[in-house]
Design an enzyme around this catalytic site. Structure first.
Site, short mmCIF file in Angstrom:
data_model
loop_
_atom_site.label_atom_id
_atom_site.label_comp_id
_atom_site.label_asym_id
_atom_site.label_seq_id
_atom_site.Cartn_x
_atom_site.Cartn_y
_atom_site.Cartn_z
N ASP A 1 -24.06 -18.55 92.34
CA ASP A 1 -24.90 -18.60 91.15
C ASP A 1 -26.12 -17.70 91.35
OD1 ASP A 1 -25.60 -20.32 88.55
OD2 ASP A 1 -27.43 -20.08 89.72
N TYR B 1 -33.97 -13.29 89.63
CA TYR B 1 -34.18 -13.64 91.04
C TYR B 1 -34.47 -12.42 91.91
CZ TYR B 1 -31.86 -18.05 89.65
OH TYR B 1 -31.49 -19.22 89.04
N LYS C 1 -27.48 -14.64 84.81
CA LYS C 1 -28.24 -15.15 83.66
C LYS C 1 -29.04 -14.05 82.99
CE LYS C 1 -28.75 -19.35 86.41
NZ LYS C 1 -28.62 -18.75 87.75
N HIS D 1 -30.84 -17.76 80.27
CA HIS D 1 -31.62 -18.42 81.33
C HIS D 1 -32.58 -19.48 80.79
CE1 HIS D 1 -33.10 -17.44 85.67
NE2 HIS D 1 -33.22 -18.72 85.41
#
Length: 315
Positions: free
Chosen positions: A46, A51, A76, A107
């Site tokens: 994931d 990120y 996302k 997200h």
């Protein structure tokens, strides 16, 4: 040890445990992903554009030697990209070095100003988040449906969507019902009503931060600790197994090889051992005074969740 799978509403199978990569440093996440896939038996990763480590995740996937077709990869759509879903997806695909995603999520149900003063977290002059409050989430979802139709993703879903936003703003306008809703779910924030609602709608709940976030109190919980002792498990095993036993896709994050391995094996062991009575006991922990939502970005917008006081700038 491979995790069992759960069937999504489009027939796709998703492994019930995946490796989370939020807050994993780029220099650490490549090794973590490679180890998870090659040594620990994970088949579900994931990740997210926000990120800042998708390229390193992709490198870990390549180094593992596991065929791409055997790995379930999620990413996302970030909040500044709601107006250009396919372009954002193409960037994620290039980062990961793959030509498709198994699952692509919105997200947050928040569109931040794409022309603001920061690519990820634009702010207004008063310091509050620069949210485009007049953007309808259905316009984002229509673009998500379009990339699904093109075959660039195998399933689409949402993250951090409350029942209210799903019911009011998305589902009445959707052709495709979201396959999943990834939200903060753990012992101290079980969101029992939301989980029940999602299951009624055929939307699989996914748990991020299932062990809490950095410095969280969950690992010291007495109820979970007592069950761990009773069954010869660790408290982390019980916290993860509690979610897995409820058919919640669970996404523990770690870059430590031993913990990556034990999170998968321990969760599956605990899910088998915990009884219905144990689950009911754990379901009641938050309501006994321990309710604690750990992830609350200061959007300044009411997202419709329980136990999330909205702090509007200046109030």
């Amino acid at each position: 040890m491979a995790a069992p799978t759960i069937k999504l509403n489009n027939g796709l199978e998703i492994p019930v445990i995946g490796l989370g990569t939020w807050q994993s440093k780029p220099e650490e996440v490549t090794n973590a992903v490679e180890y998870a896939l090659k040594e620990a038996g994970y088949r579900h990763i994931d990740c997210a554009w926000a990120y800042d480590n998708e390229k390193e995740v992709g490198e870990g996937i390549r180094r593992s030697g596991i065929p791409r077709s055997e790995i379930f990869v999620t990413s996302k759509l970030w909040c500044t990209h709601h107006h250009r879903v396919e372009e954002a997806l193409d960037e994620t695909l290039a980062n990961l070095g793959t030509d498709y995603l198994d699952l692509y999520l919105v997200h947050w149900p928040i569109h931040l100003n794409p022309n603001g003063n920061h690519p990820k977290f634009p702010t207004r002059p008063d310091g509050s988040r620069d949210v485009l409050t007049d953007w309808p989430i259905r316009d984002t979802w229509a673009q998500m449906e379009a990339v699904l139709a093109k075959g660039k993703v195998r399933a689409i879903g949402v993250s951090n969507f409350s029942e209210r936003i799903l019911e009011r703003d998305l589902l009445p306008h959707a052709t495709v019902v979201p396959a999943v809703n990834q939200v903060e779910l753990h012992l101290y924030n079980p969101q029992l009503g939301l989980v029940e609602y999602l299951k009624r709608k055929g939307i699989v709940p996914q748990a991020y931060s299932p062990l809490g976030s950095t410095g969280s109190p969950l690992l010291q919980d007495e109820t979970a600790g007592a069950l761990a002792q009773q069954y010869g498990l660790s408290t982390a095993d019980v916290l993860l197994g509690y979610l897995v036993a409820k058919d919640i896709v669970t996404l523990p994050k770690s870059v430590n090889p031993a913990r990556i391995k034990s999170n998968l094996e321990g969760a599956l062991a605990a899910a088998k051992k915990l009884t219905k009575e144990d689950i009911a006991k754990l379901d009641g922990v938050a309501a006994s005074g321990k309710q604690n939502r750990l992830i609350q970005p200061p959007w300044g917008v009411d997202l419709g969740f329980d136990n999330w006081p909205v702090r509007v700038q200046g109030q």
